[in-house]
Scaffold this active site. Sequence first.
Site, PDB file in Angstrom:
ATOM      1  N   ASP A 183       0.817  -1.214   0.000  1.00  0.00           N
ATOM      2  CA  ASP A 183       0.000   0.000   0.000  1.00  0.00           C
ATOM      3  C   ASP A 183       0.849   1.262   0.000  1.00  0.00           C
ATOM      4  O   ASP A 183       0.421   2.305  -0.493  1.00  0.00           O
ATOM      5  CB  ASP A 183      -0.918   0.002   1.227  1.00  0.00           C
ATOM      6  CG  ASP A 183      -1.932  -1.124   1.192  1.00  0.00           C
ATOM      7  OD1 ASP A 183      -2.149  -1.684   0.099  1.00  0.00           O
ATOM      8  OD2 ASP A 183      -2.517  -1.452   2.244  1.00  0.00           O
ATOM      9  N   GLY A 184       2.064   1.174   0.542  1.00  0.00           N
ATOM     10  CA  GLY A 184       2.940   2.344   0.584  1.00  0.00           C
ATOM     11  C   GLY A 184       3.313   2.862  -0.792  1.00  0.00           C
ATOM     12  O   GLY A 184       3.532   4.066  -0.970  1.00  0.00           O
ATOM     13  N   ASP A 312      -3.654  11.835  22.898  1.00  0.00           N
ATOM     14  CA  ASP A 312      -2.419  11.659  22.134  1.00  0.00           C
ATOM     15  C   ASP A 312      -2.463  12.372  20.793  1.00  0.00           C
ATOM     16  O   ASP A 312      -1.413  12.580  20.183  1.00  0.00           O
ATOM     17  CB  ASP A 312      -2.149  10.167  21.914  1.00  0.00           C
ATOM     18  CG  ASP A 312      -1.588   9.497  23.151  1.00  0.00           C
ATOM     19  OD1 ASP A 312      -1.281  10.224  24.119  1.00  0.00           O
ATOM     20  OD2 ASP A 312      -1.468   8.260  23.164  1.00  0.00           O
ATOM     21  N   THR A 323      -9.494   2.667   6.716  1.00  0.00           N
ATOM     22  CA  THR A 323      -9.069   1.289   6.995  1.00  0.00           C
ATOM     23  C   THR A 323      -7.609   1.230   7.420  1.00  0.00           C
ATOM     24  O   THR A 323      -7.048   0.140   7.535  1.00  0.00           O
ATOM     25  CB  THR A 323      -9.284   0.406   5.751  1.00  0.00           C
ATOM     26  OG1 THR A 323      -8.632   1.015   4.617  1.00  0.00           O
ATOM     27  CG2 THR A 323     -10.753   0.241   5.446  1.00  0.00           C
ATOM     28  N   ALA A 324      -6.988   2.383   7.645  1.00  0.00           N
ATOM     29  CA  ALA A 324      -5.583   2.430   8.045  1.00  0.00           C
ATOM     30  C   ALA A 324      -5.474   2.813   9.522  1.00  0.00           C
ATOM     31  O   ALA A 324      -6.024   2.126  10.378  1.00  0.00           O
ATOM     32  CB  ALA A 324      -4.820   3.405   7.142  1.00  0.00           C
TER      33      ALA A 324
END
Length: 441
Positions: A183-184, A312, A323-324
């Site tokens: 995916d990257g 955070d 979806t990540a």
Amino acid sequence: MEMSREKLCASKADGSSDSAYHCSACHDDEDWGSTSRGRAKSRSLSASPALGSTKEFRRTRSLHGPCPVTTFGPKACMLQNPKTIMHIQDPASQRLTWNKPPKSVLVIKKIRDASLLQPFKELCVYLTEENNMIVYVEKKVLEDPAIANDENFGPVKKKFCTFREDYDDISNQIDFIICLGGDGTLLYASSLFQGSVPPVMAFHLGSLGFLTPFNFENFQSQVTQVIEGNAALVLRSRLKVKVVKEHREKSPVHNGIEENGVVSANLEKEVGKQIMQYQVLNEVVVDRGPSSYLSNVDVFLDGHLITTVQGDGVIVSTPTGSTAYAAAAGASMIHPNVPAIMITPICPHSLSFRPIVVPAGVELKIMLSPDARNTAWVSFDGRKRQEICHGDSISITTSCYPLPSICFRDPVSDWFESLAECLHWNVRKKQNNFTVEEEEF
């Protein structure tokens, strides 16, 4: 070879709908609206603007988001469907077509992965010798010793056109893109095109592969179908992000290059301000960085302060990015055809702070709270990480330049197959049915 810089021209919308669907996000002189630092007692978005505003905020675009540009690179476009309503096509009808036969292709390979060398060579030989196409590759890909020292690959390598990220502009010279990796590689392809993006064909040769639906075994027939224009498309919306920073002496910028050597994207200068713009496919992440304190950032929507994030950090994502990182932070997963922006807190110090989905056409602005104890840090698809200080702002809205991802079957089938294969969505041992004796009781 050194690439010549050419100005990217966006296609004009249909004349009959210019007034009804004018998209100010397409223009660089876009008015992002005035943002007030005060808080009204009511959290309602229909309430009057926050204290300090000099005029009432007026929406400049549709809540459904900008009408996406459907020309991808110099030659590709989406086949128009006469039955479209409100410029939103049925996902099943989104198909690729070419104005002219494609002649150039950008091949993106995952760096430092020996398992991809043979597929990369086979693909390049097929494109150059079988289809007589111009192949563009990044210069650092050819610096791999396994490629540089391969004498048999030398004749093919001499035909390549090379470029360097952040130095050479290839935006108007690529007809379509082929990604080899995970995916990257798709996220990297998106970062190379800050305007119109050519169609992207992604082969699953990485680890997860949620966004890469094609297997490499039958790449010849699959690539041929794309070249012939026989392919379905999913338009993955992107975020248009503008970062405005107060000028500080300790972080000088010379000739568009920051102190750490990273070239700034779309760098502009104002008096005492530094402006950078990015196109983001997955998400914008604002976090507390190395500090041990809670992050304390204000989130504005269309000029109204809607909440202060104490935790955070916060994730602003596209449906593709749902979806990540957002999914890991507890957000819902949204199909890429849904026009929306997701706001997901990261470990909020509140039991009631749930992720929310807002319309794609809104304008978000994130700033440090006046009483924040520390600075924050922001990253865009995991890259270009930088510090956000008091007085800086991050403006986010939906871009009118989506990423056209080529489907293996269709947008719906591919998405659910990725949910099942990559994320094992709703995997559970099935419940046993009743026996005849049990049913009697």
